[in-house]
Design a protein around this motif. Structure first.
Motif, PDB file in Angstrom:
ATOM      1  N   LEU A   1      38.631 -70.028 -80.120  1.00 20.53           N
ATOM      2  CA  LEU A   1      39.592 -70.344 -81.178  1.00 20.53           C
ATOM      3  C   LEU A   1      40.869 -69.519 -81.015  1.00 20.53           C
ATOM      4  CD1 LEU A   1      37.168 -70.651 -84.236  1.00 20.53           C
ATOM      5  CD2 LEU A   1      38.531 -72.488 -83.247  1.00 20.53           C
ATOM      6  N   PHE A   2      40.723 -68.262 -80.599  1.00 21.08           N
ATOM      7  CA  PHE A   2      41.910 -67.432 -80.334  1.00 21.08           C
ATOM      8  C   PHE A   2      42.778 -68.060 -79.239  1.00 21.08           C
ATOM      9  CE2 PHE A   2      40.340 -63.607 -82.607  1.00 21.08           C
ATOM     10  CZ  PHE A   2      41.538 -63.255 -83.210  1.00 21.08           C
ATOM     11  N   LEU A   3      42.105 -68.561 -78.200  1.00 21.67           N
ATOM     12  CA  LEU A   3      42.841 -69.220 -77.116  1.00 21.67           C
ATOM     13  C   LEU A   3      43.697 -70.368 -77.669  1.00 21.67           C
ATOM     14  CD1 LEU A   3      40.204 -69.369 -74.278  1.00 21.67           C
ATOM     15  CD2 LEU A   3      42.581 -68.796 -73.949  1.00 21.67           C
ATOM     16  N   LEU A   4      43.092 -71.144 -78.560  1.00 26.47           N
ATOM     17  CA  LEU A   4      43.820 -72.279 -79.145  1.00 26.47           C
ATOM     18  C   LEU A   4      44.964 -71.801 -80.040  1.00 26.47           C
ATOM     19  CD1 LEU A   4      40.765 -74.546 -80.063  1.00 26.47           C
ATOM     20  CD2 LEU A   4      42.410 -74.927 -78.204  1.00 26.47           C
ATOM     21  N   TRP A   5      44.719 -70.694 -80.729  1.00 27.72           N
ATOM     22  CA  TRP A   5      45.755 -70.117 -81.607  1.00 27.72           C
ATOM     23  C   TRP A   5      46.976 -69.689 -80.774  1.00 27.72           C
ATOM     24  CZ3 TRP A   5      47.401 -69.524 -86.459  1.00 27.72           C
ATOM     25  CH2 TRP A   5      48.169 -68.420 -86.814  1.00 27.72           C
ATOM     26  N   PHE A   6      46.726 -69.011 -79.666  1.00 29.10           N
ATOM     27  CA  PHE A   6      47.839 -68.576 -78.804  1.00 29.10           C
ATOM     28  C   PHE A   6      48.565 -69.786 -78.200  1.00 29.10           C
ATOM     29  CE2 PHE A   6      44.937 -64.722 -78.001  1.00 29.10           C
ATOM     30  CZ  PHE A   6      45.442 -64.055 -79.100  1.00 29.10           C
ATOM     31  N   LYS A   7      47.782 -70.766 -77.820  1.00 29.72           N
ATOM     32  CA  LYS A   7      48.366 -71.970 -77.230  1.00 29.72           C
ATOM     33  C   LYS A   7      49.267 -72.684 -78.252  1.00 29.72           C
ATOM     34  CE  LYS A   7      46.385 -75.135 -73.860  1.00 29.72           C
ATOM     35  NZ  LYS A   7      45.125 -75.808 -73.511  1.00 29.72           N
ATOM     36  N   ASP A   8      48.827 -72.635 -79.516  1.00 29.02           N
ATOM     37  CA  ASP A   8      49.641 -73.223 -80.590  1.00 29.02           C
ATOM     38  C   ASP A   8      51.032 -72.588 -80.638  1.00 29.02           C
ATOM     39  OD1 ASP A   8      47.884 -75.115 -81.451  1.00 29.02           O
ATOM     40  OD2 ASP A   8      47.398 -74.154 -83.365  1.00 29.02           O
ATOM     41  N   MET A   9      51.101 -71.270 -80.378  1.00 24.28           N
ATOM     42  CA  MET A   9      52.391 -70.570 -80.407  1.00 24.28           C
ATOM     43  C   MET A   9      53.325 -71.167 -79.348  1.00 24.28           C
ATOM     44  SD  MET A   9      51.865 -68.570 -82.810  1.00 24.28           S
ATOM     45  CE  MET A   9      50.343 -68.278 -83.704  1.00 24.28           C
ATOM     46  N   ILE A  10      52.736 -71.445 -78.196  1.00 26.64           N
ATOM     47  CA  ILE A  10      53.532 -72.032 -77.100  1.00 26.64           C
ATOM     48  C   ILE A  10      53.943 -73.455 -77.463  1.00 26.64           C
ATOM     49  CG2 ILE A  10      53.535 -72.663 -74.655  1.00 26.64           C
ATOM     50  CD1 ILE A  10      51.555 -70.341 -74.198  1.00 26.64           C
ATOM     51  N   HIS A  11      53.015 -74.223 -78.016  1.00 20.09           N
ATOM     52  CA  HIS A  11      53.364 -75.583 -78.456  1.00 20.09           C
ATOM     53  C   HIS A  11      54.536 -75.534 -79.429  1.00 20.09           C
ATOM     54  CE1 HIS A  11      50.193 -77.539 -76.393  1.00 20.09           C
ATOM     55  NE2 HIS A  11      49.211 -77.129 -77.143  1.00 20.09           N
ATOM     56  N   TYR A  12      54.494 -74.557 -80.326  1.00 19.52           N
ATOM     57  CA  TYR A  12      55.573 -74.458 -81.328  1.00 19.52           C
ATOM     58  C   TYR A  12      56.892 -74.111 -80.644  1.00 19.52           C
ATOM     59  CZ  TYR A  12      57.864 -73.579 -85.777  1.00 19.52           C
ATOM     60  OH  TYR A  12      58.715 -73.649 -86.856  1.00 19.52           O
ATOM     61  N   GLN A  13      56.829 -73.171 -79.704  1.00 17.75           N
ATOM     62  CA  GLN A  13      58.053 -72.755 -78.994  1.00 17.75           C
ATOM     63  C   GLN A  13      58.724 -73.925 -78.272  1.00 17.75           C
ATOM     64  OE1 GLN A  13      56.961 -69.571 -76.303  1.00 17.75           O
ATOM     65  NE2 GLN A  13      57.364 -68.004 -77.850  1.00 17.75           N
ATOM     66  N   VAL A  14      57.920 -74.785 -77.692  1.00 16.93           N
ATOM     67  CA  VAL A  14      58.493 -75.892 -76.920  1.00 16.93           C
ATOM     68  C   VAL A  14      58.581 -77.174 -77.748  1.00 16.93           C
ATOM     69  CG1 VAL A  14      57.768 -74.943 -74.702  1.00 16.93           C
ATOM     70  CG2 VAL A  14      56.263 -76.553 -75.899  1.00 16.93           C
ATOM     71  N   ASP A  15      58.388 -76.989 -79.074  1.00 22.40           N
ATOM     72  CA  ASP A  15      58.590 -78.112 -79.986  1.00 22.40           C
ATOM     73  C   ASP A  15      57.591 -79.246 -79.790  1.00 22.40           C
ATOM     74  OD1 ASP A  15      59.931 -78.762 -82.188  1.00 22.40           O
ATOM     75  OD2 ASP A  15      61.667 -79.678 -81.212  1.00 22.40           O
ATOM     76  N   ARG A  16      56.355 -78.876 -79.465  1.00 24.44           N
ATOM     77  CA  ARG A  16      55.322 -79.919 -79.364  1.00 24.44           C
ATOM     78  C   ARG A  16      54.365 -79.776 -80.543  1.00 24.44           C
ATOM     79  NH1 ARG A  16      52.363 -80.795 -73.903  1.00 24.44           N
ATOM     80  NH2 ARG A  16      51.333 -82.180 -75.378  1.00 24.44           N
ATOM     81  N   THR A  17      54.911 -79.929 -81.732  1.00 22.40           N
ATOM     82  CA  THR A  17      54.084 -79.706 -82.928  1.00 22.40           C
ATOM     83  C   THR A  17      52.922 -80.684 -83.027  1.00 22.40           C
ATOM     84  OG1 THR A  17      55.903 -80.785 -84.061  1.00 22.40           O
ATOM     85  CG2 THR A  17      55.621 -78.461 -84.511  1.00 22.40           C
ATOM     86  N   GLU A  18      53.072 -81.863 -82.409  1.00 22.92           N
ATOM     87  CA  GLU A  18      51.970 -82.828 -82.505  1.00 22.92           C
ATOM     88  C   GLU A  18      50.722 -82.315 -81.794  1.00 22.92           C
ATOM     89  OE1 GLU A  18      54.628 -83.252 -80.649  1.00 22.92           O
ATOM     90  OE2 GLU A  18      53.917 -83.753 -78.630  1.00 22.92           O
ATOM     91  N   SER A  19      50.910 -81.357 -80.862  1.00 21.15           N
ATOM     92  CA  SER A  19      49.749 -80.820 -80.145  1.00 21.15           C
ATOM     93  C   SER A  19      49.119 -79.627 -80.858  1.00 21.15           C
ATOM     94  CB  SER A  19      50.175 -80.374 -78.744  1.00 21.15           C
ATOM     95  OG  SER A  19      50.700 -81.461 -78.037  1.00 21.15           O
ATOM     96  N   ILE A  20      49.728 -79.164 -81.925  1.00 23.40           N
ATOM     97  CA  ILE A  20      49.219 -77.961 -82.583  1.00 23.40           C
ATOM     98  C   ILE A  20      47.848 -78.206 -83.199  1.00 23.40           C
ATOM     99  CG2 ILE A  20      49.624 -76.478 -84.614  1.00 23.40           C
ATOM    100  CD1 ILE A  20      52.517 -76.245 -83.641  1.00 23.40           C
ATOM    101  N   VAL A  21      46.931 -77.272 -82.910  1.00 19.30           N
ATOM    102  CA  VAL A  21      45.548 -77.410 -83.371  1.00 19.30           C
ATOM    103  C   VAL A  21      45.422 -76.980 -84.833  1.00 19.30           C
ATOM    104  CG1 VAL A  21      43.227 -76.437 -83.087  1.00 19.30           C
ATOM    105  CG2 VAL A  21      44.522 -77.187 -81.075  1.00 19.30           C
ATOM    106  N   PHE A  22      46.003 -75.804 -85.144  1.00 20.20           N
ATOM    107  CA  PHE A  22      45.892 -75.277 -86.521  1.00 20.20           C
ATOM    108  C   PHE A  22      47.041 -75.837 -87.354  1.00 20.20           C
ATOM    109  CE2 PHE A  22      43.782 -72.231 -83.716  1.00 20.20           C
ATOM    110  CZ  PHE A  22      42.532 -72.161 -84.326  1.00 20.20           C
ATOM    111  N   ILE A  23      46.981 -77.126 -87.535  1.00 22.76           N
ATOM    112  CA  ILE A  23      48.111 -77.880 -88.070  1.00 22.76           C
ATOM    113  C   ILE A  23      48.432 -77.482 -89.510  1.00 22.76           C
ATOM    114  CG2 ILE A  23      46.705 -79.868 -88.851  1.00 22.76           C
ATOM    115  CD1 ILE A  23      50.003 -80.143 -86.898  1.00 22.76           C
ATOM    116  N   ASP A  24      47.437 -77.003 -90.242  1.00 20.26           N
ATOM    117  CA  ASP A  24      47.680 -76.583 -91.636  1.00 20.26           C
ATOM    118  C   ASP A  24      48.345 -75.206 -91.705  1.00 20.26           C
ATOM    119  OD1 ASP A  24      45.301 -75.514 -90.531  1.00 20.26           O
ATOM    120  OD2 ASP A  24      44.530 -75.031 -92.514  1.00 20.26           O
TER     121      ASP A  24
END
Ligand SMILES: [Zn+2]
Length: 324
Positions: free
Chosen positions: A250-273
């Motif tokens: 889950l931590f891995l996914l959390w960190f990956k979410d940060m990268i998704h946010y940086q590159v504006d790929r919010t649709e890929s964000i796992v912790f969407i809430d």
């Protein structure tokens, strides 16, 4: 269970249903593919279709035979699983006796889970069984790794491949089944099939461990030792400590979410809430730094597998996260 109810796995279903339609059912199948891709469900669907008195290439779900299979008490369907660490020769012999006793009549199906756990003796005994011209016995050998089976068994069985589903497809199915996005989104990244996703989501600790990851993930960005206190109280003093491996995923996914946010790929964000919090944290590190965080989380998983002290490994990880 009917073939229709099984999600995905078109190729496997087609192979089996073609066999049923043309009357060319193999005596041994090797269902090879990752956990949670519906191998056992498909094996039961095959058994039911073979026994159903109403249909040929699937099952009706209504006839007596179908209902017996669905209730798990059909005398001609046997499920064998490892007894302890392996499937032993006694288990194969018991199966052979059972089928010899019930010879005649309709088809007999045995489904072997984790078939690669057969001892060499058990596999050889099974092999003799497969070579006997018992035309009405169908064996379904389920394994993650078909190549781990004895070559002689591999060559006598028809391979039926089960493939992982992609996360997007699985998410759609789970949403259709009413599972909450907050749990379905991380689960689809941790399992290769729908059955495995459902199993993860339905663990009552999964939602809890997700909450702890979110709390720790946020606390890593504030000064002080609150993160260590949280780890102590909400993780190591609770039964959640047993699920550290899942936590690191889950931590891995959390960190990956940060990268998704940086590159504006919010649709890929796992912790969407958590979009607000992610927005606040994402730019506190460079993309490279988030990639290093992911590597560190993966490293903890590796150390846990090598039997490192879990608490020590995790606390070191938290210290590194706080250090930025
Ligand atoms: Zn039926």
């Amino acid at each position: 269970m009917s073939f229709q109810e099984i999600i995905g796995q078109q190729r496997a279903k087609q192979m089996l249903q073609n066999g049923l339609r043309s009357g060319k059912v193999s005596h041994a199948y090797l269902f090879a593919g990752p956990n949670g891709t519906g191998r056992k469900e498909t094996a039961l669907a095959l058994a039911q279709a073979l026994l159903c008195t109403e249909m040929t290439d699937d099952s009706c779900g209504r006839c007596l035979e179908c209902r017996k299979v669905e209730h798990g008490n059909h005398p001609d369907v046997h499920i064998v699983a490892p007894d302890g660490a392996s499937i032993k020769i006694e288990q194969i012999r018991a199966l052979q006796r059972e089928f010899a006793y019930r010879s005649g009549g309709g088809p007999k199906i045995y489904i072997m889970e984790q078939a690669d756990k057969m001892t060499v003796q058990a596999a050889n005994s099974l092999l003799k069984f497969l070579e006997e011209p018992q035309s009405n016995v169908v064996a379904v050998l389920i394994t993650e790794n078909g190549h781990a089976m004895l070559p002689t068994i591999q060559s006598r069985a028809q391979w039926v491949p089960f493939t992982p589903m992609n996360p997007g497809e699985m998410l759609q199915v789970l949403a259709g089944e009413g599972f909450p996005q907050t749990l379905a989104r991380p689960a689809v990244h941790m399992a290769s099939g729908i059955a495995a996703c459902r199993e993860i989501i339905q663990q009552n600790w999964f939602a809890e461990i997700r909450n702890v990851v979110l709390q720790l993930g946020k606390e890593c960005h504030v000064q002080g030792n609150s993160v260590m206190v949280t780890a102590q109280q909400k993780l190591f003093k609770t039964p959640l400590a047993e699920h550290l491996d899942m936590m690191m995923s889950l931590f891995l996914l959390w960190f990956k979410d940060m990268i998704h946010y940086q590159v504006d790929r919010t649709e890929s964000i796992v912790f969407i809430d958590q979009l607000d919090s992610i927005g606040k944290i994402a730019f506190t590190r460079t993309t490279d730094a988030w990639v290093r965080c992911m590597e560190q989380a993966a490293d903890v998983k590796k150390r846990l597998r090598a039997n490192a002290n879990p608490q020590l490994a995790f606390e070191q990880f938290l210290v590194e996260m706080q250090g930025g």
